[in-house]
Design a protein around this motif. Structure first.
Motif, PDB file in Angstrom:
ATOM      1  N   SER A 289      99.217  10.576  23.314  1.00 32.62           N
ATOM      2  CA  SER A 289      99.020  10.140  24.691  1.00 32.62           C
ATOM      3  C   SER A 289      98.507  11.303  25.520  1.00 32.62           C
ATOM      4  N   VAL A 290      97.577  10.999  26.417  1.00 28.35           N
ATOM      5  CA  VAL A 290      96.973  12.014  27.286  1.00 28.35           C
ATOM      6  C   VAL A 290      97.116  11.547  28.728  1.00 28.35           C
ATOM      7  N   GLY A 291      97.693  12.408  29.568  1.00 32.70           N
ATOM      8  CA  GLY A 291      97.812  12.122  30.992  1.00 32.70           C
ATOM      9  C   GLY A 291      97.081  13.164  31.802  1.00 32.70           C
ATOM     10  N   SER A 292      96.503  12.757  32.936  1.00 32.85           N
ATOM     11  CA  SER A 292      95.708  13.682  33.744  1.00 32.85           C
ATOM     12  C   SER A 292      96.320  13.867  35.118  1.00 32.85           C
ATOM     13  N   PRO A 293      95.963  14.949  35.820  1.00 35.93           N
ATOM     14  CA  PRO A 293      96.411  15.135  37.208  1.00 35.93           C
ATOM     15  C   PRO A 293      95.930  14.029  38.146  1.00 35.93           C
ATOM     16  N   LEU A 294      94.911  13.262  37.732  1.00 33.73           N
ATOM     17  CA  LEU A 294      94.389  12.165  38.541  1.00 33.73           C
ATOM     18  C   LEU A 294      95.185  10.880  38.334  1.00 33.73           C
ATOM     19  N   GLU A 295      96.290  10.972  37.589  1.00 33.79           N
ATOM     20  CA  GLU A 295      97.180   9.849  37.300  1.00 33.79           C
ATOM     21  C   GLU A 295      96.455   8.718  36.581  1.00 33.79           C
ATOM     22  N   VAL A 296      95.598   9.094  35.636  1.00 33.16           N
ATOM     23  CA  VAL A 296      94.973   8.182  34.693  1.00 33.16           C
ATOM     24  C   VAL A 296      95.355   8.659  33.296  1.00 33.16           C
ATOM     25  N   SER A 297      95.847   7.741  32.457  1.00 34.43           N
ATOM     26  CA  SER A 297      96.370   8.127  31.144  1.00 34.43           C
ATOM     27  C   SER A 297      95.896   7.140  30.080  1.00 34.43           C
ATOM     28  N   PHE A 298      95.993   7.559  28.813  1.00 27.19           N
ATOM     29  CA  PHE A 298      95.673   6.647  27.714  1.00 27.19           C
ATOM     30  C   PHE A 298      96.452   7.030  26.469  1.00 27.19           C
ATOM     31  N   THR A 299      96.518   6.086  25.521  1.00 23.93           N
ATOM     32  CA  THR A 299      97.214   6.293  24.254  1.00 23.93           C
ATOM     33  C   THR A 299      96.300   5.899  23.107  1.00 23.93           C
ATOM     34  N   TYR A 300      96.336   6.718  22.043  1.00 20.45           N
ATOM     35  CA  TYR A 300      95.439   6.570  20.895  1.00 20.45           C
ATOM     36  C   TYR A 300      96.269   6.538  19.616  1.00 20.45           C
ATOM     37  N   ASN A 301      95.928   5.600  18.722  1.00 19.13           N
ATOM     38  CA  ASN A 301      96.606   5.506  17.426  1.00 19.13           C
ATOM     39  C   ASN A 301      95.776   6.213  16.365  1.00 19.13           C
ATOM     40  N   LEU A 302      96.306   7.314  15.860  1.00 19.31           N
ATOM     41  CA  LEU A 302      95.574   8.126  14.889  1.00 19.31           C
ATOM     42  C   LEU A 302      95.370   7.408  13.552  1.00 19.31           C
ATOM     43  N   LYS A 303      96.190   6.419  13.228  1.00 18.55           N
ATOM     44  CA  LYS A 303      96.077   5.734  11.937  1.00 18.55           C
ATOM     45  C   LYS A 303      94.955   4.711  11.911  1.00 18.55           C
ATOM     46  N   GLU A 304      94.486   4.270  13.087  1.00 16.57           N
ATOM     47  CA  GLU A 304      93.456   3.239  13.130  1.00 16.57           C
ATOM     48  C   GLU A 304      92.202   3.684  13.878  1.00 16.57           C
ATOM     49  N   GLY A 305      92.270   4.840  14.542  1.00 18.52           N
ATOM     50  CA  GLY A 305      91.165   5.219  15.416  1.00 18.52           C
ATOM     51  C   GLY A 305      91.059   4.258  16.585  1.00 18.52           C
ATOM     52  N   ALA A 306      92.224   3.822  17.139  1.00 23.88           N
ATOM     53  CA  ALA A 306      92.262   2.760  18.138  1.00 23.88           C
ATOM     54  C   ALA A 306      92.766   3.279  19.475  1.00 23.88           C
ATOM     55  N   LEU A 307      92.038   2.950  20.525  1.00 20.91           N
ATOM     56  CA  LEU A 307      92.496   3.175  21.890  1.00 20.91           C
ATOM     57  C   LEU A 307      93.344   1.962  22.257  1.00 20.91           C
ATOM     58  N   ILE A 308      94.672   2.121  22.341  1.00 23.69           N
ATOM     59  CA  ILE A 308      95.549   0.959  22.455  1.00 23.69           C
ATOM     60  C   ILE A 308      96.074   0.710  23.867  1.00 23.69           C
ATOM     61  N   LYS A 309      96.116   1.740  24.720  1.00 23.03           N
ATOM     62  CA  LYS A 309      96.623   1.574  26.077  1.00 23.03           C
ATOM     63  C   LYS A 309      95.892   2.514  27.021  1.00 23.03           C
ATOM     64  N   ALA A 310      95.762   2.063  28.264  1.00 24.61           N
ATOM     65  CA  ALA A 310      95.313   2.933  29.348  1.00 24.61           C
ATOM     66  C   ALA A 310      96.081   2.496  30.584  1.00 24.61           C
ATOM     67  N   TRP A 311      96.431   3.458  31.428  1.00 18.33           N
ATOM     68  CA  TRP A 311      97.192   3.065  32.614  1.00 18.33           C
ATOM     69  C   TRP A 311      96.929   4.011  33.776  1.00 18.33           C
ATOM     70  N   ARG A 312      97.256   3.485  34.971  1.00 20.24           N
ATOM     71  CA  ARG A 312      97.134   4.233  36.209  1.00 20.24           C
ATOM     72  C   ARG A 312      98.517   4.378  36.816  1.00 20.24           C
ATOM     73  N   GLY A 313      98.838   5.599  37.279  1.00 19.51           N
ATOM     74  CA  GLY A 313     100.152   5.875  37.838  1.00 19.51           C
ATOM     75  C   GLY A 313     100.781   7.068  37.145  1.00 19.51           C
ATOM     76  N   LYS A 314     102.105   7.153  37.221  1.00 16.81           N
ATOM     77  CA  LYS A 314     102.813   8.257  36.590  1.00 16.81           C
ATOM     78  C   LYS A 314     102.608   8.226  35.081  1.00 16.81           C
ATOM     79  N   PHE A 315     102.878   9.390  34.410  1.00 19.94           N
ATOM     80  CA  PHE A 315     102.512   9.543  32.999  1.00 19.94           C
ATOM     81  C   PHE A 315     103.535   8.887  32.066  1.00 19.94           C
TER      82      PHE A 315
END
Length: 476
Positions: A289-315
């Protein structure tokens, strides 16, 4: 002991009596019909029945009604800017509705026409105030100026032209037999786009610009129509039971509800965390999971090469990872989440036909880890069916979303990239698409020749690999 048992007996009888007078039909959500305006009192002409709404998120105050029924759109103008009042009056109430803002627009939902939950185009704004979406708006008088008001806990506003969800529980003020107020109005909970942004927020009197200056036990629900274009749909409500915390005995909270949370915040640079994460009733174990100071984040599954979640707000809430033994090892996204399917981004489809694979067999996927750029943007590397892939995902500098670049060193014939799948995909212009009933946007240059494909009950946005690199953005 006898007195204690007697008091408990009295409490149980009181609760049973209240439950008897509060029928089960009161707990069922009712819908305000938007097939016409008959549920509203003297509806003004700036409110139009529509099937949907659309607007360009780059153009100020741009919002248009789409012909049909099931939604209402406020087409405000200089001489036509009136509010919309329900015929029915409410006291304690739970309300759920969807709303859409135009860029730079302003509106509000007034409980009893007096206590405003603010609606505003607050997209990408950090450190929200009492004037931002999800806030309980301030009060005002000449002596004190602006006072009270409660900002939302975090800003989870979505882009103009996208549907957003507001869900709230409201307690009306209470009065004694002489008419003296004995309890203030209170917002028990306010959820914005699935995130709790207000809890137990008292309001000592009508907020600024309210429709009435007194306080009553019941009054209409009012949708603000004098500030800017806004649309609503799926307006539902039900009465709250007449008993609250002061009558019903408190139950013990669970361990995870009573603990002190461990919250991760990115600070001044991107925060990268490896963890487990729940996704669609499955516990995934190879998660970044990667979170930014701009309060935009995402989660990546290394086993599938899949972007599975993205969100706005706290990390992330990392309590279940680091508290005591941290046995579950689960990280919990804290903002408003957009979920995607846990499936590979690339697949070989003969002549562009066949179903998109749900997963990749172990022998066909070799994960090579990831590297970080200077600004801590991850670049994931893997080999899929003998094809070398570099998958870079970063945060857009303006905080509007994320940008993904997938580079293939040796593309095979009939290699496709699936940008997104969902209930529906609406093409807005040459480079912009709205997904899942206008829940989020996908932006991709037309040079990549994206194609919308039907797949069962869903649609997919696919690109054939004619070039080595495909770039697109997820905006919400």
């Amino acid at each position: 002991m006898k007195n204690y048992q007697k008091n408990c007996g009295i409490l149980i009888v009181a609760v049973l009596l209240l439950q008897t007078t509060f029928s089960q039909t009161d707990t069922v959500f009712k819908t305000i019909s938007l097939n016409d305006l008959s549920d509203f009192a003297d509806p003004p002409s700036n409110w139009t029945i529509a099937s949907d709404a659309e607007g360009d998120f780059t153009r100020g105050l741009d919002l248009r009604a789409i012909k049909g029924t099931g939604a209402i759109v406020n087409d405000v103008s200089k001489n036509n800017r009136m509010h919309l009042y329900t015929k029915e009056e409410f006291g304690d109430i739970e309300v759920s509705l969807d709303f859409m803002m135009a860029k730079n627009s302003n509106s509000g939902v007034y409980l009893q026409g007096r206590y405003e939950v603010q609606l505003l185009d607050s997209w990408t704004r950090l450190n929200p105030t009492t004037a931002d979406v999800g806030a309980i708006y301030s009060r005002w008088n000449e002596e004190r100026g602006s006072y009270e008001g409660t900002p939302p806990y975090m800003n989870v506003a979505r882009a103009p032209g996208l549907w957003q969800k507001l869900h709230l529980k409201f307690r009306a003020p209470e009065f004694d037999a002489t008419g003296k107020k004995i309890k203030n109005a209170r917002f028990e909970e306010v959820y914005l786009n699935g995130v709790l942004v207000q809890q137990a927020t008292e309001v000592t009197g009508p907020t600024n610009s309210s429709m009435y200056q007194d306080e009553q036990s019941i009054a209409p629900l009012v949708l603000q129509g004098d500030h800017g274009p806004v649309a609503f749909k799926n307006i539902r409500y039900r009465r709250l039971p007449p008993f609250g915390d002061s009558i019903l005995p408190q139950t013990d909270r669970t361990y995870w509800e009573s603990r002190n949370p461990i919250i991760l915040s990115p600070g001044s640079k991107n925060y990268v965390l490896r963890s487990y994460m729940d996704h669609e009733n499955e516990k995934l174990t190879h998660i970044i999971s990667v979170g930014s100071p701009l309060e935009v984040s995402f989660t990546y599954n290394l086993k599938e090469g899949a972007l599975i979640k993205a969100w706005r707000g706290k990390f992330l809430d990392a309590t279940r990872m680091w508290n005591e033994r941290g046995e579950p090892q689960l990280a919990l996204p804290m903002g408003s989440v957009i979920n995607s399917q846990n499936a590979p981004a690339l697949a070989v489809l003969a002549n562009g036909s066949g179903s998109w694979p749900d997963s990749v067999a172990f022998d066909n996927f070799q994960n090579h880890g990831y590297s970080l750029s200077k600004n801590r943007t991850p670049v994931f590397a893997y080999t899929l069916y003998g094809i070398d892939v570099r998958d870079s995902i970063g945060i857009l500098e303006n905080g509007q979303g994320i940008v993904r670049s997938i580079t293939v060193a040796n593309p095979a014939p009939d290699l496709f990239c699936r940008l997104v799948n969902g209930k529906n995909i609406i093409q807005i212009n040459d480079s912009l698409y709205a997904v899942n009933d206008r829940s989020f946007y996908i932006m991709v240059d037309k040079k990549f020749k994206p194609v919308i494909r039907n797949s069962g009950k869903e649609q997919e946005l696919l690109i054939r690999y004619d070039n080595n690199t495909i770039v697109y953005s997820l905006i919400w």
